[in-house]
Motif scaffolding. Sequence first.
Motif, PDB file in Angstrom:
ATOM      1  N   LEU A  96      47.706  33.838  45.429  1.00 46.77           N
ATOM      2  CA  LEU A  96      47.565  33.169  46.715  1.00 46.77           C
ATOM      3  C   LEU A  96      46.469  32.523  47.228  1.00 46.77           C
ATOM      4  O   LEU A  96      46.410  31.859  48.094  1.00 46.77           O
ATOM      5  N   GLY A  97      45.371  32.726  46.549  1.00 48.40           N
ATOM      6  CA  GLY A  97      44.074  32.124  47.002  1.00 48.40           C
ATOM      7  C   GLY A  97      42.895  33.162  47.804  1.00 48.40           C
ATOM      8  O   GLY A  97      43.488  34.230  48.054  1.00 48.40           O
ATOM      9  N   PRO A  98      41.986  32.509  48.040  1.00 44.78           N
ATOM     10  CA  PRO A  98      40.908  33.393  48.483  1.00 44.78           C
ATOM     11  C   PRO A  98      41.065  33.855  49.870  1.00 44.78           C
ATOM     12  O   PRO A  98      40.888  34.986  50.106  1.00 44.78           O
ATOM     13  N   GLY A  99      41.602  33.048  50.565  1.00 45.48           N
ATOM     14  CA  GLY A  99      41.802  33.295  52.101  1.00 45.48           C
ATOM     15  C   GLY A  99      42.928  34.698  52.028  1.00 45.48           C
ATOM     16  O   GLY A  99      42.568  35.670  52.912  1.00 45.48           O
ATOM     17  N   TYR A 100      43.747  34.487  51.373  1.00 46.42           N
ATOM     18  CA  TYR A 100      44.798  35.577  51.483  1.00 46.42           C
ATOM     19  C   TYR A 100      44.515  36.633  50.656  1.00 46.42           C
ATOM     20  O   TYR A 100      44.660  38.008  51.312  1.00 46.42           O
ATOM     21  N   GLY A 101      43.611  36.752  49.836  1.00 49.97           N
ATOM     22  CA  GLY A 101      43.004  37.743  49.114  1.00 49.97           C
ATOM     23  C   GLY A 101      42.155  38.596  49.907  1.00 49.97           C
ATOM     24  O   GLY A 101      42.190  39.795  49.907  1.00 49.97           O
ATOM     25  N   VAL A 102      41.154  37.820  50.616  1.00 49.85           N
ATOM     26  CA  VAL A 102      40.370  38.493  51.790  1.00 49.85           C
ATOM     27  C   VAL A 102      41.207  39.285  52.834  1.00 49.85           C
ATOM     28  O   VAL A 102      41.011  40.184  53.239  1.00 49.85           O
ATOM     29  N   MET A 103      42.271  38.476  53.286  1.00 50.62           N
ATOM     30  CA  MET A 103      43.107  39.276  54.320  1.00 50.62           C
ATOM     31  C   MET A 103      43.974  40.336  53.936  1.00 50.62           C
ATOM     32  O   MET A 103      43.747  41.494  54.487  1.00 50.62           O
ATOM     33  N   ALA A 104      44.124  40.318  52.615  1.00 48.71           N
ATOM     34  CA  ALA A 104      44.929  41.881  52.034  1.00 48.71           C
ATOM     35  C   ALA A 104      43.839  42.687  51.817  1.00 48.71           C
ATOM     36  O   ALA A 104      43.883  43.797  51.928  1.00 48.71           O
ATOM     37  N   ALA A 105      42.603  42.363  51.626  1.00 52.41           N
ATOM     38  CA  ALA A 105      41.486  43.369  51.375  1.00 52.41           C
ATOM     39  C   ALA A 105      41.039  44.045  52.681  1.00 52.41           C
ATOM     40  O   ALA A 105      41.057  45.198  52.707  1.00 52.41           O
ATOM     41  N   PHE A 106      40.991  43.050  53.431  1.00 52.12           N
ATOM     42  CA  PHE A 106      40.694  43.541  54.704  1.00 52.12           C
ATOM     43  C   PHE A 106      41.706  44.568  55.275  1.00 52.12           C
ATOM     44  O   PHE A 106      41.530  45.793  55.929  1.00 52.12           O
ATOM     45  N   CYS A 107      43.062  44.221  55.320  1.00 49.64           N
ATOM     46  CA  CYS A 107      44.189  44.968  56.033  1.00 49.64           C
ATOM     47  C   CYS A 107      44.228  46.390  55.121  1.00 49.64           C
ATOM     48  O   CYS A 107      44.629  47.470  55.731  1.00 49.64           O
TER      49      CYS A 107
END
Length: 169
Positions: A48-59
């Motif tokens: 997915l890439g870094p943006g989606y990874g950070v969003m998933a980790a935050f959620c």
Amino acid sequence: MKLSVRKTAAAAMLAALATAMSAFSIPIGVSKCYPIQHMVNVICAVFLGPGYGVMAAFCTSLIRNLMGTGSLLAFPGSMVGAFCCGVLYQKTGRLLPTYIAEVVGTGVIGGVLCFPVATLVMGKEAAVFTYVMPFFMSTACGTALAALLVCALEKSHALSYLKGVLSRS
């Protein structure tokens, strides 16, 4: 960053997986490692890439905190690791540096960034490197699980297929 419905849905499913499996632990000596978030960070980086990874980790961190099963320390650890391995995979396209970036990002950088959260926000006494070793052990286990999964997907040619499916708009 242009949002993709497929990638957003995949990130949401991975966040749900990490949340649901957050109680899974692997005993190592006297400590327990909770590897699923780290595995999800690497999977997000590759697909997915870094943006989606950070969003998933935050959620994942937010939901776990709201449910009372997580701590505020999950935010810096998981999000920094997701960002580091996501950016490195995006720049190099190579898996080994991605795995190392997850371990260093979560284990070392995220562990050190937990110090101000623990002392200033949570009111705990801690040394700067207090969280590095526990985070390092947990992320090493999770990254090893991710490496096994990605290797199996690569050998079955499912890795390139799934990347193709997720890259379509």
